[in-house]
Design a protein around this motif. Structure first.
Motif, mmCIF file in Angstrom:
data_model
loop_
_atom_site.group_PDB
_atom_site.id
_atom_site.type_symbol
_atom_site.label_atom_id
_atom_site.label_comp_id
_atom_site.label_asym_id
_atom_site.label_seq_id
_atom_site.Cartn_x
_atom_site.Cartn_y
_atom_site.Cartn_z
ATOM 1 N N ARG A 95 0.834 -1.202 0.000
ATOM 2 C CA ARG A 95 0.000 0.000 0.000
ATOM 3 C C ARG A 95 0.865 1.247 0.000
ATOM 4 N NH1 ARG A 95 -3.590 3.136 -1.800
ATOM 5 N NH2 ARG A 95 -4.507 4.552 -0.312
ATOM 6 N N GLN A 96 1.979 1.220 0.717
ATOM 7 C CA GLN A 96 2.869 2.376 0.741
ATOM 8 C C GLN A 96 3.448 2.649 -0.650
ATOM 9 O OE1 GLN A 96 2.948 4.435 3.200
ATOM 10 N NE2 GLN A 96 4.260 5.783 2.030
ATOM 11 N N ARG A 97 3.763 1.583 -1.393
ATOM 12 C CA ARG A 97 4.244 1.773 -2.771
ATOM 13 C C ARG A 97 3.160 2.406 -3.641
ATOM 14 N NH1 ARG A 97 6.699 -3.149 -1.597
ATOM 15 N NH2 ARG A 97 5.046 -4.334 -2.602
ATOM 16 N N GLU A 98 1.909 1.998 -3.432
ATOM 17 C CA GLU A 98 0.784 2.600 -4.169
ATOM 18 C C GLU A 98 0.652 4.085 -3.836
ATOM 19 O OE1 GLU A 98 -2.717 0.390 -3.141
ATOM 20 O OE2 GLU A 98 -2.034 -1.426 -4.161
ATOM 21 N N ILE A 99 0.796 4.423 -2.562
ATOM 22 C CA ILE A 99 0.686 5.819 -2.139
ATOM 23 C C ILE A 99 1.804 6.654 -2.758
ATOM 24 C CG2 ILE A 99 0.856 7.382 -0.142
ATOM 25 C CD1 ILE A 99 -0.548 5.106 1.494
ATOM 26 N N ILE A 100 3.021 6.127 -2.734
ATOM 27 C CA ILE A 100 4.158 6.849 -3.319
ATOM 28 C C ILE A 100 3.939 7.065 -4.817
ATOM 29 C CG2 ILE A 100 6.617 6.651 -3.895
ATOM 30 C CD1 ILE A 100 6.951 5.297 -1.100
ATOM 31 N N ALA A 101 3.439 6.049 -5.507
ATOM 32 C CA ALA A 101 3.160 6.184 -6.942
ATOM 33 C C ALA A 101 2.066 7.226 -7.187
ATOM 34 C CB ALA A 101 2.751 4.835 -7.531
ATOM 35 N N ALA A 102 1.044 7.241 -6.350
ATOM 36 C CA ALA A 102 -0.038 8.216 -6.496
ATOM 37 C C ALA A 102 0.461 9.636 -6.222
ATOM 38 C CB ALA A 102 -1.194 7.866 -5.571
ATOM 39 N N VAL A 103 1.337 9.789 -5.227
ATOM 40 C CA VAL A 103 1.927 11.094 -4.939
ATOM 41 C C VAL A 103 2.765 11.544 -6.124
ATOM 42 C CG1 VAL A 103 3.652 12.302 -3.528
ATOM 43 C CG2 VAL A 103 1.886 10.912 -2.428
ATOM 44 N N ASP A 133 2.533 10.715 -9.214
ATOM 45 C CA ASP A 133 1.682 11.014 -10.363
ATOM 46 C C ASP A 133 0.936 12.334 -10.166
ATOM 47 O OD1 ASP A 133 0.317 10.470 -12.867
ATOM 48 O OD2 ASP A 133 -1.437 10.003 -11.627
ATOM 49 N N SER A 134 0.156 12.433 -9.103
ATOM 50 C CA SER A 134 -0.692 13.614 -8.929
ATOM 51 C C SER A 134 0.110 14.872 -8.604
ATOM 52 C CB SER A 134 -1.760 13.360 -7.868
ATOM 53 O OG SER A 134 -1.184 13.031 -6.631
ATOM 54 N N CYS A 135 1.096 14.765 -7.736
ATOM 55 C CA CYS A 135 1.900 15.943 -7.381
ATOM 56 C C CYS A 135 2.784 16.384 -8.542
ATOM 57 C CB CYS A 135 2.748 15.673 -6.145
ATOM 58 S SG CYS A 135 1.791 15.422 -4.633
ATOM 59 N N GLY A 136 3.342 15.420 -9.254
ATOM 60 C CA GLY A 136 4.167 15.766 -10.414
ATOM 61 C C GLY A 136 3.357 16.500 -11.471
ATOM 62 N N GLN A 137 2.177 15.980 -11.775
ATOM 63 C CA GLN A 137 1.321 16.641 -12.765
ATOM 64 C C GLN A 137 0.890 18.019 -12.285
ATOM 65 O OE1 GLN A 137 -1.712 14.419 -14.954
ATOM 66 N NE2 GLN A 137 -1.004 12.595 -13.855
ATOM 67 N N ALA A 138 0.468 18.106 -11.021
ATOM 68 C CA ALA A 138 -0.006 19.386 -10.482
ATOM 69 C C ALA A 138 1.108 20.432 -10.495
ATOM 70 C CB ALA A 138 -0.552 19.204 -9.069
ATOM 71 N N GLN A 139 2.322 20.021 -10.140
ATOM 72 C CA GLN A 139 3.423 20.976 -10.101
ATOM 73 C C GLN A 139 3.754 21.498 -11.499
ATOM 74 O OE1 GLN A 139 7.645 20.018 -9.004
ATOM 75 N NE2 GLN A 139 6.968 20.993 -7.091
ATOM 76 N N VAL A 187 1.965 20.512 -3.452
ATOM 77 C CA VAL A 187 2.288 20.817 -4.853
ATOM 78 C C VAL A 187 3.568 21.635 -4.932
ATOM 79 C CG1 VAL A 187 1.543 22.070 -6.916
ATOM 80 C CG2 VAL A 187 -0.111 20.686 -5.636
ATOM 81 N N ARG A 188 3.650 22.663 -4.113
ATOM 82 C CA ARG A 188 4.800 23.587 -4.173
ATOM 83 C C ARG A 188 6.119 22.905 -3.787
ATOM 84 N NH1 ARG A 188 3.158 29.195 -4.169
ATOM 85 N NH2 ARG A 188 0.905 29.331 -4.047
ATOM 86 N N SER A 189 6.074 21.987 -2.842
ATOM 87 C CA SER A 189 7.317 21.388 -2.339
ATOM 88 C C SER A 189 7.614 20.011 -2.898
ATOM 89 C CB SER A 189 7.261 21.309 -0.813
ATOM 90 O OG SER A 189 6.229 20.421 -0.415
ATOM 91 N N TYR A 190 6.806 19.522 -3.822
ATOM 92 C CA TYR A 190 6.980 18.150 -4.332
ATOM 93 C C TYR A 190 8.340 17.954 -4.985
ATOM 94 C CZ TYR A 190 6.739 14.197 -7.444
ATOM 95 O OH TYR A 190 7.032 13.033 -8.103
ATOM 96 N N ARG A 191 8.964 16.830 -4.655
ATOM 97 C CA ARG A 191 10.185 16.352 -5.313
ATOM 98 C C ARG A 191 9.978 14.885 -5.567
ATOM 99 N NH1 ARG A 191 10.500 20.935 -5.529
ATOM 100 N NH2 ARG A 191 12.043 22.363 -4.746
ATOM 101 N N LYS A 192 10.276 14.445 -6.763
ATOM 102 C CA LYS A 192 10.065 13.047 -7.129
ATOM 103 C C LYS A 192 10.813 12.138 -6.161
ATOM 104 C CE LYS A 192 10.021 9.961 -11.079
ATOM 105 N NZ LYS A 192 8.670 9.473 -10.971
ATOM 106 N N SER A 193 10.120 11.085 -5.712
ATOM 107 C CA SER A 193 10.692 10.224 -4.670
ATOM 108 C C SER A 193 11.565 9.099 -5.215
ATOM 109 C CB SER A 193 9.559 9.631 -3.819
ATOM 110 O OG SER A 193 8.702 8.851 -4.632
ATOM 111 N N ARG A 194 11.513 8.857 -6.476
ATOM 112 C CA ARG A 194 12.308 7.734 -7.027
ATOM 113 C C ARG A 194 13.518 8.204 -7.761
ATOM 114 N NH1 ARG A 194 7.255 4.282 -9.317
ATOM 115 N NH2 ARG A 194 6.047 4.565 -7.481
#
Length: 101
Positions: free
Chosen positions: A50-58, A60-66, A94-101
């Motif tokens: 589930r944590q991997r799913e959450i990271i992928a969702a973050v 995706d959504s944060c990267g697009q939003a930023q 959104v403002r502070s997002y940095r890709k986690s991978r």
């Protein structure tokens, strides 16, 4: 009498002005920004899948939003009403997002 009041009050929303439609790109940004904030606030230490799913969702959504935020800020820079809406939805996630991978 109660029926008359119920009918009167049920028609009040029709008298309210219609909410102004946003440009589709701004509406999509708002959707991504809200999802970004939602998933950025989740954490599940007990379930690694589930944590991997959450990271992928973050990601995706944060990267697009930023990306959208930066593009829309430039595109609508001379439209204060839209700029205000964009800024209000560019949350901390959104403002502070940095890709986690």
């Amino acid at each position: 009498m109660k029926l008359l009041l119920a009918l009167l009050f049920s028609g009040l929303p029709l008298l309210a002005p219609a909410q102004e439609k946003l440009p589709p790109d701004v509406a999509k940004f708002i959707e991504h920004a809200q999802m970004c904030e939602h998933f950025a606030g989740e954490w599940d230490d007990n379930d690694k899948a589930r944590q991997r799913e959450i990271i992928a969702a973050v990601d995706d959504s944060c990267g697009q939003a930023q990306r959208q935020w930066k593009r829309l800020a430039a595109r609508y820079a001379k439209q204060p009403r839209l700029q205000k809406i964009i800024d209000e939805h560019a949350n901390d996630a959104v403002r502070s997002y940095r890709k986690s991978r």
